[in-house]
Design an enzyme around this catalytic site. Structure first.
Site, PDB file in Angstrom:
ATOM      1  N   LYS A 109      -1.132   1.179 -25.714  1.00 29.73           N
ATOM      2  CA  LYS A 109      -1.511   1.134 -27.145  1.00 29.73           C
ATOM      3  C   LYS A 109      -0.232   1.206 -27.982  1.00 29.73           C
ATOM      4  CE  LYS A 109      -6.173   2.902 -26.372  1.00 29.73           C
ATOM      5  NZ  LYS A 109      -6.320   3.588 -25.068  1.00 29.73           N
ATOM      6  N   GLU A 138      -0.560   4.719  -0.557  1.00 29.64           N
ATOM      7  CA  GLU A 138      -1.376   5.933  -0.758  1.00 29.64           C
ATOM      8  C   GLU A 138      -0.532   7.159  -0.456  1.00 29.64           C
ATOM      9  OE1 GLU A 138      -5.111   5.700   1.323  1.00 29.64           O
ATOM     10  OE2 GLU A 138      -5.675   3.896   0.235  1.00 29.64           O
ATOM     11  N   THR A 147      -2.892   6.638 -22.200  1.00 30.24           N
ATOM     12  CA  THR A 147      -2.746   5.267 -21.730  1.00 30.24           C
ATOM     13  C   THR A 147      -1.341   4.823 -22.127  1.00 30.24           C
ATOM     14  OG1 THR A 147      -3.772   4.521 -23.779  1.00 30.24           O
ATOM     15  CG2 THR A 147      -5.181   4.617 -21.832  1.00 30.24           C
ATOM     16  N   ASP A 193      -5.680  14.225 -25.138  1.00 34.98           N
ATOM     17  CA  ASP A 193      -5.634  12.801 -24.798  1.00 34.98           C
ATOM     18  C   ASP A 193      -4.947  12.091 -25.963  1.00 34.98           C
ATOM     19  OD1 ASP A 193      -6.072  10.109 -24.439  1.00 34.98           O
ATOM     20  OD2 ASP A 193      -8.148  10.316 -23.781  1.00 34.98           O
ATOM     21  N   ARG A 230      -1.228  -2.075 -19.127  1.00 37.78           N
ATOM     22  CA  ARG A 230      -2.579  -1.510 -19.319  1.00 37.78           C
ATOM     23  C   ARG A 230      -2.813  -0.476 -18.227  1.00 37.78           C
ATOM     24  NH1 ARG A 230      -6.728  -2.702 -22.391  1.00 37.78           N
ATOM     25  NH2 ARG A 230      -5.307  -4.085 -23.477  1.00 37.78           N
ATOM     26  N   TYR A 235       0.852  -1.199   0.000  1.00 34.38           N
ATOM     27  CA  TYR A 235       0.000   0.000   0.000  1.00 34.38           C
ATOM     28  C   TYR A 235       0.880   1.237   0.000  1.00 34.38           C
ATOM     29  CZ  TYR A 235      -4.954  -0.687  -0.010  1.00 34.38           C
ATOM     30  OH  TYR A 235      -6.224  -0.919  -0.422  1.00 34.38           O
TER      31      TYR A 235
HETATM   32  N1  DSN Z   1     -11.410   1.454 -26.255  1.00 37.77           N
HETATM   33  C1  DSN Z   1     -10.133   2.021 -26.633  1.00 37.77           C
HETATM   34  C2  DSN Z   1      -9.899   1.869 -28.092  1.00 37.77           C
HETATM   35  O1  DSN Z   1     -10.009   0.753 -28.541  1.00 37.77           O
HETATM   36  O2  DSN Z   1      -9.610   2.812 -28.808  1.00 37.77           O
HETATM   37  C3  DSN Z   1     -10.005   3.371 -26.175  1.00 37.77           C
HETATM   38  O3  DSN Z   1     -10.203   3.402 -24.798  1.00 37.77           O
END
Ligand code: DSN
Length: 415
Positions: free
Chosen positions: A226, A53, A223, A197, A232, A51
């Site tokens: 990707k 925090e 994120t 984003d 993730r 933990y």
């Molecule tokens: N769902 C994702 C995508 O496939 O683009 C984005 O969060």
């Protein structure tokens, strides 16, 4: 995974099945990728047990000496990669990163101007069905009906008329470059914050394959799984003047204990993203997407914006007399994974829309180049034009098998 095999053979077997699916299929889902085994290893470590925090040197628990070192390293690497003044590496996902960012800037009821969902925006940018859409007042900008490109004049007009507190740039199904500088200027001119984003294109930005967002946005969220092919998870980047607000908004505002195993995995991903190999793969990702787009166009398929500048392609399936969902399911049957997607101004519902989205990050991580894109494009064309033809399906399955055997993944995993 011998311990898992003994403790829970059912879950163990399903994980093995999923590994086999990933090894034996072609992943063309634009938001998916194959993370390195180093990143996979990091996610499965004892960091899970801690933990933490709070933030480095200001935790609400003892025993965080090494956790502090890890999180600080992740922050420093993120700042360097994106040339950002401040980084918060604790968000669990893109949506929680965006939520925390909004709560650092906005009050409930404030207006958010963001890309329309059907035009490629994201649920967390203000869709009515999301918490964001319920707490704030979302207004959407669209792409141009004629060419599918973002209509920057429309953003400007809407900003002037609606006076939003926040303008969001970034998309999930937009195959062209986004002009962050212009959107940043529109936000400035209209006293709005600008949040970019960059989840889909973060890897391309790091590798210089897409213009940067950091200089033109108050906050950048992304994120990390990707094009970045990390764990993730997500991060928030900002100027120093917003650092405190963002940190407070992440913890205690919208999250509790950070997932330190994921933060360490993000640090590993950032280290990998500083290598020439990563840069070369991002360059090839775009080349591969352009190759597929050209072959599809040459074979009379209708692409939104008539091509791509990035890692993804959006096909309008309407002229093929199939829906995007039918197209995705037909491809899945032969081991090609894609996703059905709305197209701009789609007349069909999101659950069975008109579009099919393809992407090249995972294939490129596997080492595939233009020659393989030619084969894959032809298979996709054959299936989409003849979804019921069994001979075509058999031929397609064989080609998928040949390619996956020639470009194996995760050979070192001993499951
Ligand atoms: N769902 C994702 C995508 O496939 O683009 C984005 O969060």
């Amino acid at each position: 995974m011998k311990n898992l095999g003994q403790t829970d053979p059912k879950i163990y077997q399903k994980i093995r099945n999923e590994l086999d699916r990933q090894k034996n299929g072609l992943i063309l889902i634009a938001s998916e990728n194959f993370t390195s085994t180093a990143v996979l290893e990091t996610m499965g470590t004892v960091l899970n047990n801690k933990y933490a925090e709070g933030y480095a040197k200001a935790r609400y628990y003892t025993g965080n000496k090494f956790i502090d070192n890890i999180e600080t390293l992740a922050i420093e690497r993120a700042k360097k990669l994106f040339k950002a003044e401040h980084a918060n590496v604790q968000p669990h996902s893109g949506t929680t990163a965006n939520l925390a960012a909004y709560f650092s800037l906005l009050k409930p009821g404030d207006k958010i101007l963001s890309m329309d969902l059907a035009c490629g925006g994201h649920l967390s940018h203000g869709a009515k069905v999301s918490l964001v859409g319920q707490l704030f007042e979302p207004i959407s900008y669209t792409v141009n009906k004629k060419d599918g490109l973002i209509d920057y004049d429309q953003i400007n007009e809407l900003a002037k008329k609606e006076k939003p507190q926040l303008i969001i740039s970034g998309a999930t199904a937009y195959p062209r470059q986004i002009d962050f500088e212009t959107i940043g200027q529109i936000a400035k001119d209209n006293n709005a914050y600008h949040l970019a984003d960059i989840s889909h294109i973060a890897g391309l930005i790091i590798a210089g394959q897409h213009p940067e967002a950091t200089p033109f946005a108050d906050i950048v969220t992304t994120t990390t799984h990707k094009t970045m092919r990390g764990p993730r998870s997500a991060i928030i980047l900002s100027k120093n003047k917003l650092a405190k607000k963002i940190d407070t908004s992440v913890f205690p505002g919208t999250q509790g204990g950070p997932l330190e195993q994921m933060i360490a995995a993000k640090a590993v991903c950032f280290q990998e993203a500083m290598t020439d190999k990563f840069t070369n793969d991002q360059i090839q990702t775009v080349k591969n997407a352009k190759k597929i787009a050209q072959i599809l166009i040459d074979n009379d398929l209708k692409l939104i914006t008539n091509g791509t500048d990035n890692h993804l392609i959006l096909i309008d399936c309407t002229p093929l007399n199939i829906t995007g969902k039918q197209a995705a399911l037909a491809l899945e049957k032969v081991g090609i994974y894609t996703n059905f997607n709305t197209i701009p101004f789609d007349s069909r519902p999101a659950k069975d829309p008109s579009g099919l989205r393809l992407g090249t990050p995972a294939l490129t991580t596997q080492g595939m180049k233009e020659a393989e894109m030619e084969i894959i494009s032809q298979v996709i064309i054959d299936i989409l034009k003849n979804p019921q033809d069994n001979n075509i399906k058999l031929k397609a399955k064989k080609l998928v098998q040949e390619l996956t055997q020639k470009f194996p993944i995760y050979q070192e995993l001993k499951y």
